[in-house]
Write a protein that holds these residues in place. Structure first.
Motif: not given
Length: 306
Positions: A261-268
């Motif tokens: 992703p081009p910016f931080e996307v939190p996982g789960f």
């Protein structure tokens, strides 16, 4: 006879007395005092209106009534014991239907292995996979008993037993020759329509909130209810999709590529849950254990493959 006045413990003592035909030995067998057993014998004599045990030289012998009571008494006590503590039925003999709420993504990984394993360990168990319509709907299904197990992301809930199956991260998926794959960044990502997976048909996600805070927005090309619909859409269009890594791994990898992703996307954490009232349900526990084992093996295999 008024059964409310019959002490079940008295019948247990009588069973030992008739088996041993000896007060002291019966007391030792029951871990009771001899006076307590003697008192119980007197109560049994009154209950059955029969001496039951009579002196015979230095010992005691059973009366005819006592001999007639031995078999039925043992049978009754066995039935009561089976009622209170029933024998455990082998898993292979249990016939049940287990309902599982899950998105198709984890089920693509889990279901084939689960059906095969249950065929060996609990062949009488049938699975019904119910569609995932969000965590709130999954919680409701568990609470009402319409589902036995659910796979989702769950908020803290005291009424649930929850275990983690996978730690998920995201990738951006697109067709292998997509123009955005050449120099992928935020602008390239937002230049193309996006595919969203939503069991409730919602086109707005936390990603859109994050973009709004950055002063940006994306265009939605399609909202679909199933992860299985995403790969063919991506392979034949200019659409892009943010997918859990496990979903991409099971997709048409030959025709697709992915980027971070081009910016931080939190996982789960993808979790398996069942209601606490099912905590002692052997079949629910068995199916849950099999799902956990499959997830553990899948995680190890994924780590080994790099």
């Amino acid at each position: 006879m008024n059964l409310r006045g019959v002490d079940l413990n008295l019948l247990v003592i009588l069973d030992a007395l008739l088996e041993e035909a000896h007060v002291s030995r019966a007391a030792h067998r029951l871990n009771l005092s001899q006076p307590a057993v003697s008192s119980a014998l007197q109560r049994c004599r009154a209950l059955f209106n029969d001496p039951l045990l009579e002196r015979d030289g230095s010992g005691m012998r059973r009366t005819a009534r006592a001999e007639a009571l031995r078999g039925p008494l043992r049978h009754v006590l066995g039935d009561v014991g089976g009622l209170i503590d029933p024998p455990e039925i082998p898993l292979k003999e249990i016939v049940r239907t287990i309902h599982i709420v899950s998105a198709d993504d984890p089920m693509l990984i889990i279901a084939p292995h689960l059906v095969a394993r249950l065929g060996r360990t609990a062949p009488g168990v049938s699975l019904v996979i119910q569609p995932w319509r969000g965590a709130a709907a999954a919680l409701q299904s568990l609470a009402t008993g319409h589902a036995d197990l659910a796979i989702s992301v769950f908020p803290p809930d005291e009424g649930l037993n929850v275990v983690t199956l996978f730690e998920e991260t995201y990738v951006v998926a697109m067709r292998s020759d997509h123009p955005a794959a050449i120099a992928f960044d935020l602008d390239a990502w937002l230049a193309w329509p996006h595919v969203i997976v939503s069991g409730r048909g919602e086109g707005h996600t936390p990603i859109d909130d994050a973009l709004h805070r950055m002063g940006r927005a994306r265009r939605i090309g399609a909202v679909v209810p199933s992860f299985q619909l995403v790969p063919p859409i991506l392979a034949t269009s200019d659409c892009i999709a943010l997918l859990p890594r496990h979903a991409f791994k099971g997709a048409h990898e030959a025709s697709l590529t992915h980027r971070s992703p081009p910016f931080e996307v939190p996982g789960f954490s993808l979790e398996l849950a069942w209601h606490t009232r099912r905590a002692t349900d052997r079949i629910v526990r068995h199916v849950a254990d099999e799902i956990r084992n499959i997830a553990f093996e899948e995680t190890n295999a994924h780590a080994a493959s790099g």
